[in-house]
Scaffold this motif. Structure first.
Motif, PDB file in Angstrom:
ATOM      1  N   VAL A   1       0.879  -1.173   0.000  1.00 28.76           N
ATOM      2  CA  VAL A   1       0.000   0.000   0.000  1.00 28.76           C
ATOM      3  C   VAL A   1       0.916   1.222   0.000  1.00 28.76           C
ATOM      4  O   VAL A   1       1.774   1.353   0.872  1.00 28.76           O
ATOM      5  CB  VAL A   1      -0.923   0.047   1.226  1.00 28.76           C
ATOM      6  CG1 VAL A   1      -1.753   1.331   1.217  1.00 28.76           C
ATOM      7  CG2 VAL A   1      -1.833  -1.174   1.263  1.00 28.76           C
ATOM      8  N   VAL A   2       0.740   2.093  -0.989  1.00 21.39           N
ATOM      9  CA  VAL A   2       1.584   3.277  -1.121  1.00 21.39           C
ATOM     10  C   VAL A   2       0.699   4.523  -1.159  1.00 21.39           C
ATOM     11  O   VAL A   2      -0.246   4.587  -1.960  1.00 21.39           O
ATOM     12  CB  VAL A   2       2.457   3.208  -2.391  1.00 21.39           C
ATOM     13  CG1 VAL A   2       3.292   4.483  -2.535  1.00 21.39           C
ATOM     14  CG2 VAL A   2       3.365   1.980  -2.351  1.00 21.39           C
ATOM     15  N   LEU A   3       0.997   5.480  -0.304  1.00 18.93           N
ATOM     16  CA  LEU A   3       0.274   6.745  -0.259  1.00 18.93           C
ATOM     17  C   LEU A   3       1.263   7.894  -0.384  1.00 18.93           C
ATOM     18  O   LEU A   3       2.339   7.859   0.223  1.00 18.93           O
ATOM     19  CB  LEU A   3      -0.480   6.900   1.071  1.00 18.93           C
ATOM     20  CG  LEU A   3      -1.478   5.810   1.467  1.00 18.93           C
ATOM     21  CD1 LEU A   3      -2.113   6.165   2.812  1.00 18.93           C
ATOM     22  CD2 LEU A   3      -2.542   5.635   0.412  1.00 18.93           C
ATOM     23  N   VAL A   4       0.897   8.911  -1.160  1.00 17.51           N
ATOM     24  CA  VAL A   4       1.723  10.102  -1.307  1.00 17.51           C
ATOM     25  C   VAL A   4       0.838  11.332  -1.095  1.00 17.51           C
ATOM     26  O   VAL A   4      -0.190  11.489  -1.763  1.00 17.51           O
ATOM     27  CB  VAL A   4       2.389  10.183  -2.699  1.00 17.51           C
ATOM     28  CG1 VAL A   4       3.254  11.437  -2.803  1.00 17.51           C
ATOM     29  CG2 VAL A   4       3.218   8.934  -2.978  1.00 17.51           C
ATOM     30  N   MET A   5       1.281  12.181  -0.169  1.00 19.62           N
ATOM     31  CA  MET A   5       0.587  13.444   0.089  1.00 19.62           C
ATOM     32  C   MET A   5       1.461  14.592  -0.379  1.00 19.62           C
ATOM     33  O   MET A   5       2.690  14.570  -0.188  1.00 19.62           O
ATOM     34  CB  MET A   5       0.318  13.607   1.588  1.00 19.62           C
ATOM     35  CG  MET A   5      -0.498  12.508   2.231  1.00 19.62           C
ATOM     36  SD  MET A   5      -2.258  12.635   1.891  1.00 19.62           S
ATOM     37  CE  MET A   5      -2.702  14.046   2.900  1.00 19.62           C
ATOM     38  N   GLN A   6       0.850  15.584  -0.995  1.00 23.27           N
ATOM     39  CA  GLN A   6       1.551  16.811  -1.363  1.00 23.27           C
ATOM     40  C   GLN A   6       0.685  17.998  -0.974  1.00 23.27           C
ATOM     41  O   GLN A   6      -0.493  18.071  -1.344  1.00 23.27           O
ATOM     42  CB  GLN A   6       1.838  16.867  -2.867  1.00 23.27           C
ATOM     43  CG  GLN A   6       2.575  18.141  -3.270  1.00 23.27           C
ATOM     44  CD  GLN A   6       2.691  18.287  -4.777  1.00 23.27           C
ATOM     45  OE1 GLN A   6       2.157  17.492  -5.516  1.00 23.27           O
ATOM     46  NE2 GLN A   6       3.393  19.310  -5.207  1.00 23.27           N
ATOM     47  N   ASP A   7       1.279  18.903  -0.188  1.00 27.10           N
ATOM     48  CA  ASP A   7       0.526  20.060   0.297  1.00 27.10           C
ATOM     49  C   ASP A   7      -0.777  19.644   0.975  1.00 27.10           C
ATOM     50  O   ASP A   7      -1.799  20.312   0.841  1.00 27.10           O
ATOM     51  CB  ASP A   7       0.234  21.033  -0.844  1.00 27.10           C
ATOM     52  CG  ASP A   7       1.446  21.865  -1.209  1.00 27.10           C
ATOM     53  OD1 ASP A   7       2.181  22.254  -0.290  1.00 27.10           O
ATOM     54  OD2 ASP A   7       1.657  22.123  -2.408  1.00 27.10           O
ATOM     55  N   GLY A   8      -0.729  18.518   1.685  1.00 24.47           N
ATOM     56  CA  GLY A   8      -1.898  18.066   2.423  1.00 24.47           C
ATOM     57  C   GLY A   8      -2.947  17.360   1.594  1.00 24.47           C
ATOM     58  O   GLY A   8      -4.000  16.986   2.118  1.00 24.47           O
ATOM     59  N   LYS A   9      -2.681  17.173   0.309  1.00 20.31           N
ATOM     60  CA  LYS A   9      -3.639  16.481  -0.563  1.00 20.31           C
ATOM     61  C   LYS A   9      -3.083  15.132  -0.988  1.00 20.31           C
ATOM     62  O   LYS A   9      -1.893  14.993  -1.266  1.00 20.31           O
ATOM     63  CB  LYS A   9      -3.939  17.330  -1.800  1.00 20.31           C
ATOM     64  CG  LYS A   9      -4.598  18.661  -1.479  1.00 20.31           C
ATOM     65  CD  LYS A   9      -4.829  19.480  -2.742  1.00 20.31           C
ATOM     66  CE  LYS A   9      -5.465  20.823  -2.413  1.00 20.31           C
ATOM     67  NZ  LYS A   9      -5.661  21.653  -3.637  1.00 20.31           N
ATOM     68  N   LEU A  10      -3.951  14.140  -1.046  1.00 18.04           N
ATOM     69  CA  LEU A  10      -3.552  12.803  -1.471  1.00 18.04           C
ATOM     70  C   LEU A  10      -3.404  12.797  -2.986  1.00 18.04           C
ATOM     71  O   LEU A  10      -4.387  12.914  -3.717  1.00 18.04           O
ATOM     72  CB  LEU A  10      -4.604  11.781  -1.035  1.00 18.04           C
ATOM     73  CG  LEU A  10      -4.254  10.302  -1.178  1.00 18.04           C
ATOM     74  CD1 LEU A  10      -3.072   9.934  -0.292  1.00 18.04           C
ATOM     75  CD2 LEU A  10      -5.462   9.444  -0.816  1.00 18.04           C
ATOM     76  N   VAL A  11      -2.166  12.690  -3.472  1.00 22.53           N
ATOM     77  CA  VAL A  11      -1.921  12.737  -4.913  1.00 22.53           C
ATOM     78  C   VAL A  11      -1.651  11.356  -5.505  1.00 22.53           C
ATOM     79  O   VAL A  11      -1.608  11.201  -6.718  1.00 22.53           O
ATOM     80  CB  VAL A  11      -0.745  13.687  -5.256  1.00 22.53           C
ATOM     81  CG1 VAL A  11      -1.087  15.112  -4.868  1.00 22.53           C
ATOM     82  CG2 VAL A  11       0.550  13.241  -4.595  1.00 22.53           C
ATOM     83  N   TYR A  12      -1.475  10.362  -4.631  1.00 26.07           N
ATOM     84  CA  TYR A  12      -1.324   8.986  -5.121  1.00 26.07           C
ATOM     85  C   TYR A  12      -1.733   8.043  -4.010  1.00 26.07           C
ATOM     86  O   TYR A  12      -1.355   8.217  -2.851  1.00 26.07           O
ATOM     87  CB  TYR A  12       0.121   8.687  -5.513  1.00 26.07           C
ATOM     88  CG  TYR A  12       0.315   7.286  -6.079  1.00 26.07           C
ATOM     89  CD1 TYR A  12       0.081   7.023  -7.429  1.00 26.07           C
ATOM     90  CD2 TYR A  12       0.701   6.228  -5.263  1.00 26.07           C
ATOM     91  CE1 TYR A  12       0.239   5.748  -7.947  1.00 26.07           C
ATOM     92  CE2 TYR A  12       0.860   4.944  -5.776  1.00 26.07           C
ATOM     93  CZ  TYR A  12       0.630   4.709  -7.118  1.00 26.07           C
ATOM     94  OH  TYR A  12       0.772   3.444  -7.628  1.00 26.07           O
ATOM     95  N   HIS A  13      -2.516   7.030  -4.380  1.00 30.38           N
ATOM     96  CA  HIS A  13      -2.853   5.978  -3.422  1.00 30.38           C
ATOM     97  C   HIS A  13      -3.117   4.689  -4.204  1.00 30.38           C
ATOM     98  O   HIS A  13      -3.814   4.686  -5.203  1.00 30.38           O
ATOM     99  CB  HIS A  13      -4.074   6.362  -2.574  1.00 30.38           C
ATOM    100  CG  HIS A  13      -5.323   6.635  -3.368  1.00 30.38           C
ATOM    101  ND1 HIS A  13      -6.369   5.748  -3.457  1.00 30.38           N
ATOM    102  CD2 HIS A  13      -5.676   7.712  -4.108  1.00 30.38           C
ATOM    103  CE1 HIS A  13      -7.323   6.261  -4.214  1.00 30.38           C
ATOM    104  NE2 HIS A  13      -6.932   7.457  -4.632  1.00 30.38           N
ATOM    105  N   ARG A  14      -2.506   3.633  -3.721  1.00 25.37           N
ATOM    106  CA  ARG A  14      -2.695   2.358  -4.404  1.00 25.37           C
ATOM    107  C   ARG A  14      -2.434   1.198  -3.448  1.00 25.37           C
ATOM    108  O   ARG A  14      -1.466   1.218  -2.686  1.00 25.37           O
ATOM    109  CB  ARG A  14      -1.762   2.225  -5.602  1.00 25.37           C
ATOM    110  CG  ARG A  14      -1.996   0.928  -6.395  1.00 25.37           C
ATOM    111  CD  ARG A  14      -1.046   0.770  -7.547  1.00 25.37           C
ATOM    112  NE  ARG A  14      -1.238  -0.518  -8.205  1.00 25.37           N
ATOM    113  CZ  ARG A  14      -0.405  -1.037  -9.095  1.00 25.37           C
ATOM    114  NH1 ARG A  14       0.684  -0.367  -9.457  1.00 25.37           N
ATOM    115  NH2 ARG A  14      -0.649  -2.213  -9.630  1.00 25.37           N
ATOM    116  N   ALA A  15      -3.306   0.207  -3.510  1.00 23.30           N
ATOM    117  CA  ALA A  15      -3.081  -1.091  -2.880  1.00 23.30           C
ATOM    118  C   ALA A  15      -2.872  -2.090  -4.005  1.00 23.30           C
ATOM    119  O   ALA A  15      -3.651  -2.118  -4.968  1.00 23.30           O
ATOM    120  CB  ALA A  15      -4.274  -1.488  -2.024  1.00 23.30           C
ATOM    121  N   ALA A  16      -1.817  -2.891  -3.918  1.00 24.02           N
ATOM    122  CA  ALA A  16      -1.475  -3.804  -5.010  1.00 24.02           C
ATOM    123  C   ALA A  16      -0.972  -5.125  -4.454  1.00 24.02           C
ATOM    124  O   ALA A  16      -0.433  -5.192  -3.349  1.00 24.02           O
ATOM    125  CB  ALA A  16      -0.406  -3.177  -5.901  1.00 24.02           C
ATOM    126  N   GLY A  17      -1.140  -6.174  -5.245  1.00 21.45           N
ATOM    127  CA  GLY A  17      -0.661  -7.482  -4.833  1.00 21.45           C
ATOM    128  C   GLY A  17      -1.590  -8.119  -3.820  1.00 21.45           C
ATOM    129  O   GLY A  17      -2.789  -7.819  -3.757  1.00 21.45           O
TER     130      GLY A  17
END
Length: 403
Positions: free
Chosen positions: A50-66
């Protein structure tokens, strides 16, 4: 009058390269991260993530894989619960800092003020003063059995590192730790260690309750980290742990040892489901990626209900001077995380002031305050997800501007 769609697209592309944004081409970020995750899965280096990326407080990437469980084909989900291992450390460290804010604890308190029987000695028999500050910064003279051969002093004393499940109580484990001579004079060196387990006992005493209760009151409940605790009752959401292997990762059994350094890490996956296991401040918690990103964001912004901005900044501020840490030149250590001091020396694209750490079950995370970016990458594969090619590739994809 509305603009033609091609003009809107051109305008959007122009906006994406405005100076000050963390990424020159945010639209390309998901593609880059997808490639990293897909490649790691295809090469069977990780089982799930599970990978999450926040930029300036906003979720710009989220993914659960495998897969959360490969054998039953249970897919990874964004709310999957992971064994956090050393990601427990910054949470317990922040609980300690909150107690400092409340005036219930001081950074320079002797540990013996709170734990009168915890009085480890140096090899020459001297009994130095160990402070709360030294516990927080891993400069207390303590160590980990994982850095020793199987006949080393921590193993002979049967010290638990908080990942195994020996049935020992926290009080007994503290006694065992204190029975081993200190590795060095406190404050004179840096050494990754069971210090945060000791800190957890201090936090419990200063907070007037059990460590799980104090952490809940001071950190997880105020932040709404509803799935983060010292054990879980929801086995159906818990990721199955795997260890590096060829041709694919190996499913961990109970009391599973994975080679590391001079010895190995002794994993007990069942610990996460055992409410009787002692609360290890250094390695004993479970939680989700979304909970942890909330925690990191409150540190990045210095806002929220836990710490004042000035205190929160201490987590990512070097507290160890010129002492050498395991990350080598260009790195220091704050209150709960490694800190980038010099990007070139540290051989990282991350900005100076970035703070990061990981977890032995296969996790990595970092916060880049200059770029206003927070990244959490949890896997169920040790140690690839913590120190293999995967976290480096995730990091590099974040900073691959224009690629």
């Amino acid at each position: 009058m509305s603009l033609p769609s091609r003009h809107l697209l051109l305008l959007a592309r122009m906006l994406l390269v405005l100076p000050g944004l963390a990424f020159a081409q945010p639209a390309a970020l998901p593609e880059r991260l997808d490639r990293v995750i897909d490649q790691a899965l295809a090469e069977k280096r990780i089982v799930g993530a599970v990978v999450l990326v926040m930029q300036d407080g906003k979720l710009v990437y989220h993914r659960a894989a495998g897969f959360a469980d490969r054998e039953s084909q249970r897919p990874m989900k964004e709310d999957t619960v992971f064994r956090l291992a050393s990601m427990s450390k910054p949470i317990v460290s922040v609980a300690a800092l909150k107690l400092v804010e409340q005036g219930k604890l001081r950074l320079d308190d002797p540990v013996s003020k709170w734990l009168p029987s915890f009085r480890p000695k140096l090899a020459d028999g001297r009994e130095p003063v160990i402070t709360v500050r030294q516990l927080l910064t891993h400069t207390a003279g303590l160590s980990y059995g994982i850095f020793e051969p199987e006949d080393g002093p921590y193993h002979r004393a049967q010290v638990s590192d908080g990942i195994d499940d020996t049935g020992v109580s926290l009080e007994e484990n503290l006694r065992r730790i204190a029975s081993v001579p200190l590795s060095y004079e406190p404050g004179k060196q840096w050494g990754y260690s069971v210090a945060i387990d000791v800190l957890g006992a201090v936090v419990a005493k200063a907070g007037g309750a059990t460590l799980p209760r104090v952490v809940e009151q001071l950190v997880t409940a105020p932040l709404g980290m509803k799935d983060t605790a010292f054990f879980t009752k929801d086995a159906a959401r818990l990721a199955t742990p795997y260890a590096d292997g060829k041709p694919e990762p190996v499913r961990m059994g109970e009391q599973h040892t994975v080679a590391f350094g001079a010895g190995g890490v002794h994993f007990s996956p069942a610990r996460a489901l055992n409410p009787q296991a002692f609360p290890s401040g250094g390695a004993g918690m479970v939680g989700t990626a979304s909970d942890f990103v909330k925690f990191l964001e409150t540190l990045r912004t210095g806002s929220g209900p836990v710490l004042k901005a000035k205190t929160a900044a201490l987590v990512g501020t070097n507290q160890t001077g010129t002492l050498s840490t395991m990350r080598g030149p260009g790195w220091g250590f704050g209150f709960g995380a490694a800190v980038v001091l010099d990007s070139a020396q540290g051989r990282t694209p991350q900005s100076a002031g970035t703070f990061e750490w990981g977890g032995a079950y296969g996790h990595s995370w970092f916060v880049d305050p200059q770029k206003r970016v927070t990244v959490v990458a949890l896997t169920n594969t040790a140690f690839e997800g913590m120190s293999g090619a995967f976290p480096t590739a995730i990091r590099d994809a974040i900073y691959a501007e224009g690629k």
